[in-house]
Design a protein around this motif. Structure first.
Motif, PDB file in Angstrom:
ATOM      1  N   LEU A 159      39.412  47.613   6.148  1.00 61.21           N
ATOM      2  CA  LEU A 159      40.693  48.297   6.284  1.00 61.21           C
ATOM      3  C   LEU A 159      40.797  48.807   7.716  1.00 61.21           C
ATOM      4  CD1 LEU A 159      40.419  50.432   3.025  1.00 61.21           C
ATOM      5  CD2 LEU A 159      41.704  48.307   3.308  1.00 61.21           C
ATOM      6  N   ALA A 160      41.986  49.190   8.107  1.00 61.52           N
ATOM      7  CA  ALA A 160      42.150  49.794   9.432  1.00 61.52           C
ATOM      8  C   ALA A 160      41.249  51.028   9.529  1.00 61.52           C
ATOM      9  CB  ALA A 160      43.612  50.187   9.658  1.00 61.52           C
ATOM     10  N   ALA A 161      40.621  51.194  10.673  1.00 58.20           N
ATOM     11  CA  ALA A 161      39.716  52.333  10.862  1.00 58.20           C
ATOM     12  C   ALA A 161      40.512  53.639  10.904  1.00 58.20           C
ATOM     13  CB  ALA A 161      38.927  52.162  12.149  1.00 58.20           C
ATOM     14  N   PRO A 162      40.014  54.679  10.207  1.00 55.38           N
ATOM     15  CA  PRO A 162      40.685  55.978  10.252  1.00 55.38           C
ATOM     16  C   PRO A 162      40.464  56.659  11.605  1.00 55.38           C
ATOM     17  CG  PRO A 162      38.725  56.084   8.873  1.00 55.38           C
ATOM     18  CD  PRO A 162      38.871  54.662   9.309  1.00 55.38           C
ATOM     19  N   PRO A 163      41.215  57.712  11.905  1.00 54.93           N
ATOM     20  CA  PRO A 163      41.129  58.356  13.224  1.00 54.93           C
ATOM     21  C   PRO A 163      39.721  58.771  13.661  1.00 54.93           C
ATOM     22  CG  PRO A 163      43.042  59.164  12.032  1.00 54.93           C
ATOM     23  CD  PRO A 163      42.259  58.299  11.068  1.00 54.93           C
TER      24      PRO A 163
ATOM     25  N   ALA B 294      37.051  57.300  13.324  1.00 58.63           N
ATOM     26  CA  ALA B 294      36.278  56.152  13.811  1.00 58.63           C
ATOM     27  C   ALA B 294      36.255  56.127  15.335  1.00 58.63           C
ATOM     28  CB  ALA B 294      36.871  54.854  13.269  1.00 58.63           C
ATOM     29  N   ARG B 295      37.301  56.625  15.950  1.00 59.09           N
ATOM     30  CA  ARG B 295      37.372  56.652  17.413  1.00 59.09           C
ATOM     31  C   ARG B 295      36.271  57.546  18.001  1.00 59.09           C
ATOM     32  NH1 ARG B 295      39.944  53.521  21.240  1.00 59.09           N
ATOM     33  NH2 ARG B 295      39.180  54.463  23.143  1.00 59.09           N
ATOM     34  N   LEU B 296      35.926  58.610  17.301  1.00 59.07           N
ATOM     35  CA  LEU B 296      34.848  59.496  17.766  1.00 59.07           C
ATOM     36  C   LEU B 296      33.528  58.728  17.823  1.00 59.07           C
ATOM     37  CD1 LEU B 296      35.797  62.678  15.710  1.00 59.07           C
ATOM     38  CD2 LEU B 296      36.293  62.234  18.133  1.00 59.07           C
ATOM     39  N   TYR B 297      33.256  57.960  16.774  1.00 59.91           N
ATOM     40  CA  TYR B 297      32.050  57.126  16.758  1.00 59.91           C
ATOM     41  C   TYR B 297      32.099  56.090  17.876  1.00 59.91           C
ATOM     42  CZ  TYR B 297      30.607  58.806  12.112  1.00 59.91           C
ATOM     43  OH  TYR B 297      30.180  59.569  11.059  1.00 59.91           O
ATOM     44  N   ALA B 298      33.222  55.373  17.976  1.00 58.14           N
ATOM     45  CA  ALA B 298      33.346  54.299  18.965  1.00 58.14           C
ATOM     46  C   ALA B 298      33.181  54.815  20.392  1.00 58.14           C
ATOM     47  CB  ALA B 298      34.699  53.599  18.802  1.00 58.14           C
ATOM     48  N   ASP B 299      33.800  55.952  20.705  1.00 57.26           N
ATOM     49  CA  ASP B 299      33.693  56.502  22.063  1.00 57.26           C
ATOM     50  C   ASP B 299      32.261  56.917  22.382  1.00 57.26           C
ATOM     51  OD1 ASP B 299      36.387  56.047  22.434  1.00 57.26           O
ATOM     52  OD2 ASP B 299      36.983  58.145  22.176  1.00 57.26           O
ATOM     53  N   CYS B 300      31.586  57.532  21.423  1.00 56.57           N
ATOM     54  CA  CYS B 300      30.199  57.961  21.643  1.00 56.57           C
ATOM     55  C   CYS B 300      29.290  56.743  21.808  1.00 56.57           C
ATOM     56  CB  CYS B 300      29.725  58.841  20.485  1.00 56.57           C
ATOM     57  SG  CYS B 300      28.046  59.478  20.690  1.00 56.57           S
ATOM     58  N   ILE B 301      29.414  55.784  20.913  1.00 59.42           N
ATOM     59  CA  ILE B 301      28.572  54.589  20.996  1.00 59.42           C
ATOM     60  C   ILE B 301      28.868  53.812  22.280  1.00 59.42           C
ATOM     61  CG2 ILE B 301      28.122  52.349  19.925  1.00 59.42           C
ATOM     62  CD1 ILE B 301      28.492  53.800  17.185  1.00 59.42           C
ATOM     63  N   GLY B 302      30.143  53.720  22.654  1.00 61.20           N
ATOM     64  CA  GLY B 302      30.513  53.027  23.889  1.00 61.20           C
ATOM     65  C   GLY B 302      29.871  53.663  25.113  1.00 61.20           C
ATOM     66  N   GLN B 303      29.919  54.999  25.186  1.00 61.67           N
ATOM     67  CA  GLN B 303      29.292  55.671  26.325  1.00 61.67           C
ATOM     68  C   GLN B 303      27.783  55.435  26.324  1.00 61.67           C
ATOM     69  OE1 GLN B 303      28.029  59.758  26.476  1.00 61.67           O
ATOM     70  NE2 GLN B 303      29.452  60.138  28.179  1.00 61.67           N
ATOM     71  N   ALA B 304      27.156  55.494  25.144  1.00 64.24           N
ATOM     72  CA  ALA B 304      25.708  55.281  25.058  1.00 64.24           C
ATOM     73  C   ALA B 304      25.336  53.868  25.503  1.00 64.24           C
ATOM     74  CB  ALA B 304      25.224  55.538  23.628  1.00 64.24           C
ATOM     75  N   ILE B 305      26.141  52.893  25.135  1.00 67.30           N
ATOM     76  CA  ILE B 305      25.876  51.515  25.564  1.00 67.30           C
ATOM     77  C   ILE B 305      25.996  51.413  27.079  1.00 67.30           C
ATOM     78  CG2 ILE B 305      26.790  49.154  25.521  1.00 67.30           C
ATOM     79  CD1 ILE B 305      27.527  49.743  22.532  1.00 67.30           C
TER      80      ILE B 305
ATOM     81  N   TYR C  56      31.927  66.739  18.452  1.00 61.23           N
ATOM     82  CA  TYR C  56      31.495  68.076  18.030  1.00 61.23           C
ATOM     83  C   TYR C  56      32.693  68.879  17.521  1.00 61.23           C
ATOM     84  CZ  TYR C  56      29.570  72.811  18.347  1.00 61.23           C
ATOM     85  OH  TYR C  56      29.179  74.101  18.070  1.00 61.23           O
ATOM     86  N   ASP C  57      33.782  68.893  18.295  1.00 66.31           N
ATOM     87  CA  ASP C  57      34.982  69.624  17.875  1.00 66.31           C
ATOM     88  C   ASP C  57      35.564  69.037  16.593  1.00 66.31           C
ATOM     89  OD1 ASP C  57      34.700  71.298  20.082  1.00 66.31           O
ATOM     90  OD2 ASP C  57      36.286  70.311  21.249  1.00 66.31           O
ATOM     91  N   GLY C  58      35.523  67.707  16.460  1.00 63.23           N
ATOM     92  CA  GLY C  58      36.032  67.056  15.263  1.00 63.23           C
ATOM     93  C   GLY C  58      35.258  67.422  14.008  1.00 63.23           C
ATOM     94  N   LEU C  59      34.001  67.803  14.170  1.00 56.26           N
ATOM     95  CA  LEU C  59      33.164  68.178  13.021  1.00 56.26           C
ATOM     96  C   LEU C  59      33.322  69.640  12.599  1.00 56.26           C
ATOM     97  CD1 LEU C  59      29.828  66.389  13.974  1.00 56.26           C
ATOM     98  CD2 LEU C  59      31.265  65.904  11.985  1.00 56.26           C
ATOM     99  N   ALA C  60      34.022  70.451  13.361  1.00 54.28           N
ATOM    100  CA  ALA C  60      34.059  71.901  13.136  1.00 54.28           C
ATOM    101  C   ALA C  60      34.399  72.288  11.701  1.00 54.28           C
ATOM    102  CB  ALA C  60      35.026  72.563  14.115  1.00 54.28           C
ATOM    103  N   THR C  61      35.565  71.938  11.234  1.00 51.20           N
ATOM    104  CA  THR C  61      36.006  72.354   9.899  1.00 51.20           C
ATOM    105  C   THR C  61      35.112  71.777   8.819  1.00 51.20           C
ATOM    106  OG1 THR C  61      38.272  72.515  10.699  1.00 51.20           O
ATOM    107  CG2 THR C  61      37.973  72.362   8.323  1.00 51.20           C
TER     108      THR C  61
END
Length: 144
Positions: free
Chosen positions: A37-41, A43-54, A83-88
Protein backbone atom coordinates in the motif's frame (compact mmCIF):
# COMPACT_ATOMS: atom_id res chain seq x y z
CA UNK A 1 -16.02 -50.50 34.57
CA UNK A 2 -12.58 -52.02 34.82
CA UNK A 3 -10.16 -51.54 31.91
CA UNK A 4 -7.18 -53.67 31.18
CA UNK A 5 -3.72 -52.19 30.69
CA UNK A 6 -3.73 -53.62 27.17
CA UNK A 7 -7.02 -51.87 26.35
CA UNK A 8 -5.72 -48.53 27.63
CA UNK A 9 -2.49 -48.93 25.63
CA UNK A 10 -4.49 -49.72 22.49
CA UNK A 11 -6.63 -46.59 23.01
CA UNK A 12 -3.56 -44.41 23.59
CA UNK A 13 -1.85 -45.90 20.54
CA UNK A 14 -4.93 -45.16 18.43
CA UNK A 15 -5.02 -41.54 19.61
CA UNK A 16 -1.30 -41.20 19.07
CA UNK A 17 -1.57 -42.62 15.56
CA UNK A 18 -4.20 -40.04 14.71
CA UNK A 19 -2.05 -37.24 16.08
CA UNK A 20 0.95 -38.39 14.05
CA UNK A 21 -0.80 -39.37 10.85
CA UNK A 22 1.20 -38.29 7.83
CA UNK A 23 0.12 -34.92 6.53
CA UNK A 24 -0.69 -34.39 2.89
CA UNK A 25 1.82 -32.83 0.56
CA UNK A 26 2.97 -29.37 1.63
CA UNK A 27 1.28 -26.39 0.04
CA UNK A 28 3.31 -25.01 -2.85
CA UNK A 29 5.20 -21.81 -2.18
CA UNK A 30 3.35 -18.63 -3.09
CA UNK A 31 5.99 -16.63 -4.95
CA UNK A 32 3.85 -13.66 -5.90
CA UNK A 33 5.15 -10.24 -4.82
CA UNK A 34 3.81 -9.06 -1.47
CA UNK A 35 0.87 -6.71 -1.81
CA UNK A 36 1.85 -3.20 -0.76
CA UNK A 37 0.00 0.00 0.00
CA UNK A 38 1.09 3.61 -0.20
CA UNK A 39 3.50 4.36 2.63
CA UNK A 40 1.98 6.35 5.52
CA UNK A 41 3.53 9.70 6.56
CA UNK A 42 5.79 8.21 9.27
CA UNK A 43 7.54 6.13 6.59
CA UNK A 44 9.32 9.33 5.56
CA UNK A 45 10.98 9.49 8.99
CA UNK A 46 12.44 6.03 8.44
CA UNK A 47 13.46 6.79 4.84
CA UNK A 48 15.20 10.07 5.74
CA UNK A 49 17.13 8.48 8.61
CA UNK A 50 18.17 5.44 6.59
CA UNK A 51 19.09 7.65 3.62
CA UNK A 52 21.37 9.80 5.75
CA UNK A 53 22.97 6.70 7.30
CA UNK A 54 23.65 5.25 3.85
CA UNK A 55 25.16 8.52 2.61
CA UNK A 56 27.32 8.86 5.73
CA UNK A 57 28.23 5.17 5.96
CA UNK A 58 26.83 5.01 9.51
CA UNK A 59 25.39 1.52 9.44
CA UNK A 60 26.65 -1.61 11.14
CA UNK A 61 25.79 -5.18 12.02
CA UNK A 62 24.22 -6.37 15.28
CA UNK A 63 23.44 -9.99 16.07
CA UNK A 64 22.34 -12.43 18.68
CA UNK A 65 21.85 -16.18 18.27
CA UNK A 66 19.47 -16.60 15.36
CA UNK A 67 19.03 -12.92 14.47
CA UNK A 68 21.06 -10.71 12.17
CA UNK A 69 20.36 -6.98 12.00
CA UNK A 70 21.64 -4.09 9.98
CA UNK A 71 21.48 -0.94 12.14
CA UNK A 72 21.23 2.43 10.40
CA UNK A 73 22.28 5.37 12.60
CA UNK A 74 21.35 8.94 11.73
CA UNK A 75 21.77 12.28 13.47
CA UNK A 76 20.92 15.94 13.03
CA UNK A 77 17.68 16.97 11.30
CA UNK A 78 16.46 13.50 10.26
CA UNK A 79 16.99 12.26 13.83
CA UNK A 80 15.31 15.33 15.32
CA UNK A 81 12.25 14.91 13.08
CA UNK A 82 11.99 11.20 14.02
CA UNK A 83 12.48 11.96 17.74
CA UNK A 84 9.80 14.68 17.62
CA UNK A 85 7.50 12.34 15.67
CA UNK A 86 7.73 9.79 18.49
CA UNK A 87 6.77 12.24 21.27
CA UNK A 88 3.06 11.53 21.71
CA UNK A 89 3.31 7.81 20.96
CA UNK A 90 6.28 7.14 23.25
CA UNK A 91 4.76 9.04 26.13
CA UNK A 92 1.40 7.28 25.73
CA UNK A 93 2.96 3.80 25.36
CA UNK A 94 5.51 4.18 28.11
CA UNK A 95 8.39 3.90 25.64
CA UNK A 96 10.25 7.04 26.71
CA UNK A 97 13.28 6.46 28.91
CA UNK A 98 15.97 8.53 30.63
CA UNK A 99 19.42 7.02 30.03
CA UNK A 100 22.91 8.48 30.42
CA UNK A 101 21.71 12.12 30.40
CA UNK A 102 19.60 11.57 27.27
CA UNK A 103 15.90 11.03 26.64
CA UNK A 104 15.30 7.90 24.56
CA UNK A 105 12.05 7.32 22.65
CA UNK A 106 11.40 3.97 21.03
CA UNK A 107 8.74 2.96 18.53
CA UNK A 108 7.55 0.17 20.86
CA UNK A 109 8.07 -0.43 24.60
CA UNK A 110 11.31 -2.28 25.31
CA UNK A 111 10.98 -5.85 26.56
CA UNK A 112 14.50 -6.82 27.64
CA UNK A 113 16.96 -4.46 25.98
CA UNK A 114 17.33 -2.29 22.87
CA UNK A 115 18.26 -5.14 20.50
CA UNK A 116 16.07 -4.86 17.39
CA UNK A 117 14.27 -1.76 18.65
CA UNK A 118 13.99 1.41 16.60
CA UNK A 119 14.52 4.54 18.65
CA UNK A 120 15.84 8.06 18.89
CA UNK A 121 17.48 10.00 21.68
CA UNK A 122 18.23 13.62 22.52
CA UNK A 123 20.75 15.13 24.93
CA UNK A 124 18.42 18.03 25.83
CA UNK A 125 20.45 20.54 23.84
CA UNK A 126 21.56 19.94 20.25
CA UNK A 127 22.37 16.24 19.76
CA UNK A 128 19.69 13.97 18.24
CA UNK A 129 20.48 10.37 17.27
CA UNK A 130 18.41 7.48 15.91
CA UNK A 131 19.04 3.79 15.33
CA UNK A 132 16.78 2.01 12.84
CA UNK A 133 17.08 -1.76 12.51
CA UNK A 134 16.53 -4.01 9.52
CA UNK A 135 16.31 -7.75 10.09
CA UNK A 136 18.37 -9.37 7.35
CA UNK A 137 18.79 -13.07 8.03
CA UNK A 138 22.09 -14.85 7.57
CA UNK A 139 22.64 -13.55 4.04
CA UNK A 140 24.20 -10.51 5.72
CA UNK A 141 27.17 -12.56 6.88
CA UNK A 142 27.54 -14.92 3.91
CA UNK A 143 30.97 -14.69 2.33
CA UNK A 144 30.69 -13.28 -1.20
Amino acid sequence: MKRSAGGILMAVAGISACAHAPAGPPDPLDLRPVTTLAAPPHARLYADCIGQAIDAGTYARASDPGTELLVFSCSGQPARAFYDGLATRSQAMGSEYAVDGRTLRTTEPLQRDRFGADGCSWDGATDWRCDITLRTGTFLTDTP
